[in-house]
Scaffold this active site. Sequence first.
Site, PDB file in Angstrom:
ATOM      1  N   GLY A  28     -20.241   5.824  38.380  1.00  0.00           N
ATOM      2  CA  GLY A  28     -20.236   6.816  39.453  1.00  0.00           C
ATOM      3  C   GLY A  28     -21.315   7.858  39.204  1.00  0.00           C
ATOM      4  O   GLY A  28     -22.244   7.627  38.426  1.00  0.00           O
ATOM      5  N   VAL A  33     -16.397   3.241  35.481  1.00  0.00           N
ATOM      6  CA  VAL A  33     -15.120   2.906  36.110  1.00  0.00           C
ATOM      7  C   VAL A  33     -14.690   1.494  35.704  1.00  0.00           C
ATOM      8  O   VAL A  33     -15.488   0.557  35.751  1.00  0.00           O
ATOM      9  CB  VAL A  33     -15.231   3.003  37.655  1.00  0.00           C
ATOM     10  CG1 VAL A  33     -13.864   2.780  38.302  1.00  0.00           C
ATOM     11  CG2 VAL A  33     -15.800   4.349  38.082  1.00  0.00           C
ATOM     12  N   ASP A 140     -22.239  14.161  48.125  1.00  0.00           N
ATOM     13  CA  ASP A 140     -22.830  12.919  47.611  1.00  0.00           C
ATOM     14  C   ASP A 140     -22.329  11.731  48.434  1.00  0.00           C
ATOM     15  O   ASP A 140     -21.948  10.701  47.895  1.00  0.00           O
ATOM     16  CB  ASP A 140     -22.471  12.761  46.128  1.00  0.00           C
ATOM     17  CG  ASP A 140     -23.401  11.785  45.412  1.00  0.00           C
ATOM     18  OD1 ASP A 140     -24.477  11.455  45.981  1.00  0.00           O
ATOM     19  OD2 ASP A 140     -23.062  11.350  44.304  1.00  0.00           O
TER      20      ASP A 140
HETATM   21  N1  ADE Z   1     -15.517   1.920  41.909  1.00  0.00           N
HETATM   22  C1  ADE Z   1     -15.399   3.236  41.796  1.00  0.00           C
HETATM   23  N2  ADE Z   1     -14.142   3.628  42.062  1.00  0.00           N
HETATM   24  C2  ADE Z   1     -13.454   2.503  42.376  1.00  0.00           C
HETATM   25  C3  ADE Z   1     -12.131   2.243  42.807  1.00  0.00           C
HETATM   26  N3  ADE Z   1     -11.256   3.233  42.936  1.00  0.00           N
HETATM   27  N4  ADE Z   1     -11.788   0.979  43.075  1.00  0.00           N
HETATM   28  C4  ADE Z   1     -12.690  -0.004  42.961  1.00  0.00           C
HETATM   29  N5  ADE Z   1     -13.948   0.165  42.581  1.00  0.00           N
HETATM   30  C5  ADE Z   1     -14.345   1.413  42.297  1.00  0.00           C
END
Ligand code: ADE
Length: 275
Positions: A28, A33, A140
């Site tokens: 991000g 993540v 963003d």
């Molecule tokens: N990428 C960033 N946040 C996510 C999420 N909550 N679910 C799936 N992919 C993601």
Amino acid sequence: MENDNELNSTFNEIDYDEIKQYAYLDEGSFGKVYQGNWKGLNVAVKHISTKEEKKAFFVELRQLSRVSHENIITLYGACTKDPNICLVMEYAEGGSLFKVLHKKKNIDYEFGHALSWVYQCAKGVDYLHSMKPKPLIHRDLKSPNLLLIDEGRHLKICDFGTAADKSTNMTNNKGSAAWMAPEVFATSNYTEKCDVYSWGIILWEVLSREKPFSNEDNAFQIMWAVHKGSRPKLIEGCPQIIESFMLKCWDGEPSKRPTMKEIVELMGKLVSVFP
Ligand code: ADE
């Protein structure tokens, strides 16, 4: 936020040992993540990798704990104790709109579907802009920060690491230049109209299915071109009502752009015409 730990909001402190983590998903504006499981729920777990990312982590935690809307990703809770600092949120199995538009070219979607995505995005942003006592500016908005669930039908906004209720210098904006309003990189004085500009770029992106400013080599060149007045090229066959609205959203003068409420109203009418 003056003090990182001063959250002024309630959230669920999650026991890190209760989270099972599987695959790496994404990066991000800060952190990494992973897909995971928490208490039987499919979750996305966002970890910070450096001390510097701690500030953005607490910004996102504070903002996400204040919001609740069907077009904004749900936060289940967070682990705030070093060294396992992470956010635990709803998992969006469809991945990002960016991936669907540009990396999965074999997936077909219709005009009505594209309008529904931007309509849902506008509803989420309008909710943020209507927050009291001050509008919350996402700052963003871009297709990598729009996630899809329910086989691509339902869209949710994520990545609140740079969201703020006042205009300050933007530092966490890697990979965002193409969606960024000129006043954001030129000044530190801007309003929620910067989200309207970004929304206009996303509208162009879903209708053209091209990456914005892909002809420019780097972020600096994009910013320079946008500052000089350059915008994505018009789309052949685009309905006139959408084209003129898109151009208004990109206006270099923020006050000439529509409000998110006006966008939601127009999009609501359009999606009923192009279901
Ligand atoms: N990428 C960033 N946040 C996510 C999420 N909550 N679910 C799936 N992919 C993601």
